[in-house]
Design an enzyme around this catalytic site. Sequence first.
Site, PDB file in Angstrom:
ATOM      1  N   SER A   1       0.883  -1.259  -0.259  1.00 48.96           N
ATOM      2  CA  SER A   1      -0.042   0.160   0.181  1.00 48.96           C
ATOM      3  C   SER A   1       0.833   1.151   0.090  1.00 48.96           C
ATOM      4  O   SER A   1       2.120   1.198   0.537  1.00 48.96           O
ATOM      5  CB  SER A   1      -0.817   0.093   1.424  1.00 48.96           C
TER       6      SER A   1
ATOM      7  N   TYR B   1      -2.992  -0.825  10.230  1.00 48.42           N
ATOM      8  CA  TYR B   1      -2.846  -1.229   8.911  1.00 48.42           C
ATOM      9  C   TYR B   1      -1.447  -0.939   8.296  1.00 48.42           C
ATOM     10  O   TYR B   1      -1.021  -1.447   7.717  1.00 48.42           O
ATOM     11  CB  TYR B   1      -3.782  -0.796   8.084  1.00 48.42           C
TER      12      TYR B   1
END
Length: 242
Positions: free
Chosen positions: A142, A165
Amino acid sequence: MSGKRQALVTGANKGIGLAIARGLAQAGMSVWMGARDRTRGEAAVKTLLDEGLDVRFLEIDVADESSVHRAADTVALEAGALHVLVNNAGIIIDPKLPPSEARMEDIKATFEVNLYGPIRVTQMFLPLLKAAGGARIVMMGSGVGSLALITDPTSIYSSVNFMDYTTSKVALSAVTVAFAKELEPLGIKVNVVEPGNVQTDLNDNVGALTPDEGAVTAIRMSLIGDDGPTGGFFGSHGRQPW
């Protein structure tokens, strides 16, 4: 399955994972579509079968070692080798909580899927990847997994502060480099990709890109030739900063 090159995409029942599975099948591969939920997974498989693509369902929960072991046994029995592994499965539990209020159980659960899952799957499927010769492993990272981007005020990712995350994706980059160093002498290339700001269930479908657009880099890195890179972080514009 046919005698074609084999690929496995985890978390393939929806979103980017489904788009990656479609793209690899369109590129001529036989694709195992991994999902922990059989009903959803088989529904996704039917969608691609109806498009004339060579796919099948593989039940796999990346957070469950027994499940991953069974999945690897299934692929070993029916295919004997795995040419491409895309570790795509991932979760965000509660993005609204600031780091100071993040629940430890949520942090552990996020790492179990986003970090330990790719490690677990890669280790368990490694004999099949070695058997393929010149296999490719792609980790779904990401933009928030880049320390450079999350600290750059000009980057969209600097406004994101999901501690569990984000840290799981930062750590995944280090895992990618570790596997790449070990497996390079075997001709196995390992890279991490960031799909961009994609519309998925993880962000309530508010991203700027479609899943098909977000899948492009992962598909490209899955299909790189022997002269392609390993141990890198890539996005739609090429190599990204760590």
